[in-house]
Design a protein around this motif. Structure first.
Motif, short mmCIF file in Angstrom:
data_model
loop_
_atom_site.label_atom_id
_atom_site.label_comp_id
_atom_site.label_asym_id
_atom_site.label_seq_id
_atom_site.Cartn_x
_atom_site.Cartn_y
_atom_site.Cartn_z
N UNK A 1 -39.65 23.12 3.98
CA UNK A 1 -38.63 23.46 3.30
C UNK A 1 -38.75 24.12 1.73
N UNK A 2 -39.37 23.21 0.94
CA UNK A 2 -40.11 24.03 -0.04
C UNK A 2 -40.84 25.55 0.53
N UNK A 3 -42.03 25.16 1.36
CA UNK A 3 -42.19 26.95 2.11
C UNK A 3 -41.42 27.83 2.07
N UNK A 4 -39.98 27.66 2.39
CA UNK A 4 -38.98 28.56 2.51
C UNK A 4 -39.14 30.03 3.75
N UNK A 5 -40.09 29.16 4.62
CA UNK A 5 -40.21 30.39 5.71
C UNK A 5 -39.71 30.06 7.10
N UNK A 6 -39.21 31.23 8.16
CA UNK A 6 -39.24 32.37 7.35
C UNK A 6 -38.23 32.52 6.45
N UNK A 7 -37.49 31.94 5.86
CA UNK A 7 -36.23 32.00 4.93
C UNK A 7 -35.84 30.23 4.87
#
Length: 446
Positions: A232-238
């Motif tokens: 979730x820290x990477x926020x990918x694709x959102x």
């Protein structure tokens, strides 16, 4: 032994077993001229189980750390006791509640503080373990209950042909990370987190899970926690998609019924962010439940601070449909902040005393000394900002500013300041909506 952070499900304590290994075990073994290898450090290109069983049979010395009653460690100790009559040492942290069947096994204890090990204890246990190792190596007396009670049993040996066949089969079954030890992949992932490269860390934890056995739901909980966090820290694709994916990882390790504080506190953080992203009040309800579970299990500052904020969120949400309910939520938040202040005072005294006792090591310029100072700085910073946030919520803005300013005098990372500033901003915005319901009224300092 386990690796990473493990939870003792009997008392809810989290133990960093990497510190037990790095500080208490590995340096003592190597000082005896013996190669020291933990299972996650084995370089292999096939099934880890094949190499593990070979090591359990062939190792000149095995040390089993049963801290947190790790199921894998218990099973592997049983295998070792069945394979070899002697040169097996059993250790654990001193609060282990071990089952009746281990009462006849000598277990050497050390003191683990959860996220750290006191350096006086490091020196004491290193000396004790060194003496135990020397005693075990010098005499061939059965320490295995199997060979003690079945004293005519003959230890097995691995046939050379079978060993060659195993090696050949391993060469034919490469994995995604051929020739790389699990411990190296995990360390690369943790290093990536330190420099905020969350996408890289996420991919490395995925590889670690694959290497350690495959299906996420059947793997090590520590790896799932770290995968969920970095995902979730990477926020990918959102961000929203990533949050739901992280929640699914946690659900795969029995989130609904787990009493693992790390599992439920991570879920609380994910659910809180989903609510903040506008995904609905049910996520707020779930966040409160998860933070309550982890807070009451661990009685710690992190979960207390987040629990108080979620109570304030509830007071300003549609879940509170009258002023009476809003006041109740605010009272729960106030009680939680007051408890956090007590925990801050307790932890500050403990950290201050430990830092004073460790000054010799801190000042000697070694890597261990620098790591220890970094640890104390991080702890002091979080204590000060937790105090500041609690006083802010309670409306004592003079003490809020005093502790906020004091935190600026402790070395910190930029992300820590950003996290604290963001949290205070959220709290201020919500308290402005409902602070007038309190007696005395909560009035914004702005």
């Amino acid at each position: 032994m386990g690796f990473g952070i493990k939870t003792d499900y009997i008392n809810g304590r989290k133990l960093d077993l990497n510190k037990s290994y790095r500080l208490l075990i590995k340096p003592v073994v190597e000082a005896k001229g013996i190669d020291c290898v933990r299972a996650d450090e084995i370089t292999h290109s096939g099934s880890i189980d094949v190499q593990m069983y070979k090591e359990l049979l062939q190792a000149d010395l095995v040390i089993a750390d049963l801290s947190t009653l790790n199921a894998n460690a218990l099973y592997e100790l049983g295998v070792r006791h069945a394979l070899r009559p002697y040169t097996t040492i059993v250790i654990s942290e001193d609060k282990l509640m071990y089952p009746f069947d281990l009462n006849h096994v000598v277990i050497h204890s050390y003191q683990h503080l959860g996220d750290a090990i006191d350096y006086e204890e490091v020196e004491r246990f290193r000396g004790a373990l060194g003496n135990i190792i020397q005693t075990v190596l010098d005499k061939n007396e059965a320490d295995s209950p199997v060979y003690t009670y079945l004293n005519s049993l003959i230890p097995p040996k691995l046939q050379a042909e079978l060993e060659k066949a195993v090696v050949d089969s391993e060469k034919k079954k490469p994995t995604q990370e051929v020739g790389k030890a699990l411990s190296l992949i995990i360390q690369e992932a943790e290093d990536a987190i330190d420099v905020m490269e969350f996408s890289k860390a996420r991919d490395l934890f995925r590889s670690a899970i694959f290497l350690s056995g495959g299906n996420i739901g059947q793997r090590d909980h520590y790896l799932i926690h770290r995968l969920s966090y970095t995902n979730y820290k990477a926020e990918e694709p959102d961000l929203i998609t990533a949050l739901y994916q992280s929640l699914s990882y946690l659900q795969s390790i029995n989130l609904a019924h787990s009493n693992d504080p790390e599992t439920v506190s991570t879920a609380g953080a994910v659910e809180k962010k989903l609510f903040e992203c506008g995904e609905g009040e049910q996520h707020l309800e779930d966040s409160i439940l998860y933070f309550q579970r982890s807070y009451y299990l661990l009685n710690n500052r992190y979960n207390g601070i987040n629990l108080a904020l979620t109570f304030v969120y509830r007071a300003t949400s549609k879940l509170a449909n009258c002023d009476q309910e809003r006041i109740a939520d605010l009272v729960f938040a106030q009680r939680t902040w007051k408890r956090v202040l007590f925990l801050c005072d307790r932890d500050w005294d403990m950290i201050f005393e430990k830092e004073k006792n460790d000054q010799t090591l801190i000042n000697d310029g070694t890597k261990e000394g620098k790591e220890l100072q970094e640890y104390y700085n991080i702890q002091k910073y979080w204590i000060l900002v937790n105090r500041a946030e609690s006083y802010f919520g309670l409306g004592d803005f003079d003490l809020y500013r005093k502790n906020r300013d004091a935190s600026n005098n402790v070395p910190f990372h930029q992300w820590q300041l950003e996290s604290f500033t963001e949290q205070i901003g959220k709290l201020a915005a919500e308290m402005k909506k409902v602070g007038h319901l309190l007696e005395p009224k909560w009035i914004s300092p702005d």
